[in-house]
Scaffold this motif. Sequence first.
Motif, short mmCIF file in Angstrom:
data_model
loop_
_atom_site.label_atom_id
_atom_site.label_comp_id
_atom_site.label_asym_id
_atom_site.label_seq_id
_atom_site.Cartn_x
_atom_site.Cartn_y
_atom_site.Cartn_z
N SER A 113 17.02 -15.57 29.19
CA SER A 113 15.96 -14.79 28.54
C SER A 113 16.51 -13.69 27.63
O SER A 113 15.93 -13.42 26.59
N LYS A 114 17.62 -13.08 27.98
CA LYS A 114 18.16 -11.96 27.19
C LYS A 114 19.27 -12.38 26.23
O LYS A 114 19.40 -11.83 25.16
N THR B 141 27.97 -20.17 33.15
CA THR B 141 27.66 -18.96 33.90
C THR B 141 28.40 -18.94 35.22
O THR B 141 28.77 -20.00 35.72
N ASP C 244 19.85 -11.56 32.82
CA ASP C 244 19.40 -12.95 32.82
C ASP C 244 19.74 -13.57 31.46
O ASP C 244 19.11 -13.24 30.45
N GLU D 235 21.13 -20.85 26.81
CA GLU D 235 21.31 -21.78 27.93
C GLU D 235 22.57 -22.65 27.76
O GLU D 235 22.96 -23.37 28.67
N THR E 205 26.47 -18.24 39.77
CA THR E 205 25.94 -16.90 39.53
C THR E 205 25.55 -16.25 40.84
O THR E 205 25.86 -15.09 41.10
N LYS E 206 24.88 -17.01 41.71
CA LYS E 206 24.48 -16.48 43.01
C LYS E 206 25.70 -16.12 43.85
O LYS E 206 25.72 -15.10 44.54
N ASN F 126 22.44 -17.08 35.21
CA ASN F 126 21.22 -17.86 35.24
C ASN F 126 20.77 -17.91 36.69
O ASN F 126 21.57 -18.26 37.57
N SER F 127 19.52 -17.60 36.95
CA SER F 127 19.04 -17.56 38.34
C SER F 127 19.12 -18.92 39.03
O SER F 127 19.12 -18.99 40.25
N LYS F 128 19.25 -20.00 38.27
CA LYS F 128 19.34 -21.34 38.85
C LYS F 128 20.79 -21.76 39.11
O LYS F 128 21.03 -22.81 39.68
N GLU G 247 27.15 -12.83 42.49
CA GLU G 247 26.35 -11.69 42.94
C GLU G 247 26.65 -11.36 44.40
O GLU G 247 26.83 -10.20 44.77
N TYR H 88 22.83 -6.98 36.51
CA TYR H 88 22.57 -8.40 36.28
C TYR H 88 21.74 -8.56 35.01
O TYR H 88 20.74 -7.88 34.83
#
Length: 114
Positions: free
Chosen positions: A35-36, A92, A32, A88, A14-15, A8-10, A18, A30
Amino acid sequence: MNIQIFGNSKSFDTKKAERWFKERRIKYQYIDLPSKGLSPREYQSVKQKVGFEALVNTKSRTYEDLEDQYKRYVTPAAWEEKLLEYPELFNTPIVRNGKEATVGYCPDIWAKWE
């Protein structure tokens, strides 16, 4: 190595995941998660490695809403369907390397994959 990061980009974890792979110049794909989502086969593969409890984010707002609505009515097997329906709900990042998988920030395990 065939690394996939479902995240999740938030999500700070996850960050961090990466960044960990980028620093080691390890290529990854990556995906998401909100969404996916995960396909049913991917879900079964990851669940087999880490277990259902590790995948569910019980602190998410969606989990609390669903728990209030469905706790009395939904069987444990149906919770798995809800997990696929509401991506959601996943913790993650989910990091896969072939048949291996981790949930969360696990650099010790990833280092063994190299």
